[in-house]
Write a protein that holds these residues in place. Sequence first.
Motif, mmCIF file in Angstrom:
data_model
loop_
_atom_site.group_PDB
_atom_site.id
_atom_site.type_symbol
_atom_site.label_atom_id
_atom_site.label_comp_id
_atom_site.label_asym_id
_atom_site.label_seq_id
_atom_site.Cartn_x
_atom_site.Cartn_y
_atom_site.Cartn_z
ATOM 1 N N GLY A 33 0.830 -1.194 0.000
ATOM 2 C CA GLY A 33 0.000 0.000 0.000
ATOM 3 C C GLY A 33 0.865 1.245 0.000
ATOM 4 N N GLU A 34 0.224 2.380 -0.163
ATOM 5 C CA GLU A 34 0.923 3.658 -0.115
ATOM 6 C C GLU A 34 0.932 4.166 1.321
ATOM 7 N N ILE A 35 2.040 4.753 1.737
ATOM 8 C CA ILE A 35 2.076 5.384 3.058
ATOM 9 C C ILE A 35 1.375 6.725 2.930
ATOM 10 N N ILE A 49 1.580 4.447 11.343
ATOM 11 C CA ILE A 49 1.542 4.500 9.884
ATOM 12 C C ILE A 49 0.095 4.294 9.421
ATOM 13 N N ARG A 50 -0.302 5.099 8.449
ATOM 14 C CA ARG A 50 -1.595 4.885 7.785
ATOM 15 C C ARG A 50 -1.288 4.445 6.361
ATOM 16 N N LEU A 51 -1.639 3.191 6.026
ATOM 17 C CA LEU A 51 -1.437 2.660 4.685
ATOM 18 C C LEU A 51 -2.725 2.842 3.887
ATOM 19 N N ARG A 52 -2.570 3.185 2.622
ATOM 20 C CA ARG A 52 -3.722 3.423 1.756
ATOM 21 C C ARG A 52 -3.685 2.476 0.571
ATOM 22 N N ASP A 53 -4.823 1.891 0.268
ATOM 23 C CA ASP A 53 -5.003 1.108 -0.956
ATOM 24 C C ASP A 53 -5.736 2.013 -1.937
ATOM 25 N N PRO A 54 -5.017 2.604 -2.903
ATOM 26 C CA PRO A 54 -5.638 3.591 -3.781
ATOM 27 C C PRO A 54 -6.701 3.014 -4.713
ATOM 28 N N VAL A 56 -9.197 1.201 -3.976
ATOM 29 C CA VAL A 56 -10.530 1.236 -3.360
ATOM 30 C C VAL A 56 -10.647 2.335 -2.319
ATOM 31 N N ASP A 57 -9.633 3.209 -2.234
ATOM 32 C CA ASP A 57 -9.611 4.294 -1.263
ATOM 33 C C ASP A 57 -9.921 3.786 0.153
ATOM 34 N N MET A 58 -9.140 2.794 0.572
ATOM 35 C CA MET A 58 -9.288 2.183 1.892
ATOM 36 C C MET A 58 -7.989 2.369 2.657
ATOM 37 N N TYR A 59 -8.105 2.520 3.961
ATOM 38 C CA TYR A 59 -6.936 2.761 4.816
ATOM 39 C C TYR A 59 -6.798 1.677 5.871
ATOM 40 N N LEU A 60 -5.554 1.448 6.274
ATOM 41 C CA LEU A 60 -5.249 0.528 7.359
ATOM 42 C C LEU A 60 -4.275 1.241 8.285
ATOM 43 N N ASP A 61 -4.679 1.453 9.525
ATOM 44 C CA ASP A 61 -3.812 2.097 10.512
ATOM 45 C C ASP A 61 -2.956 1.033 11.186
#
Length: 72
Positions: A33-35, A49-54, A56-61
């Motif tokens: 994912g993107e940081i 860190i907040r990771l983003r899956d572009p 589906v515009d979803m985040y994982l903290d």
Amino acid sequence: MLETSSEKPAPVRVISEAISEYINRLGQVWVEGEIAQLNDRAGSGMIYIRLRDPSVDMYLDCLLYTSDAADE
């Protein structure tokens, strides 16, 4: 299996322990994912860190110990 209802909710501690046990059973997991956000609190020993899956515009903290980050 943890059984809860509106009449018999589980305490936060119990839910947290159940999630932790599940994650520990997964073993090592690699994530792509993107940081989107990085917060290194100096002296705290933790990196947030907040990771983003572009796609589906979803985040994982995530929370990472600085000692683990130094190993890689």
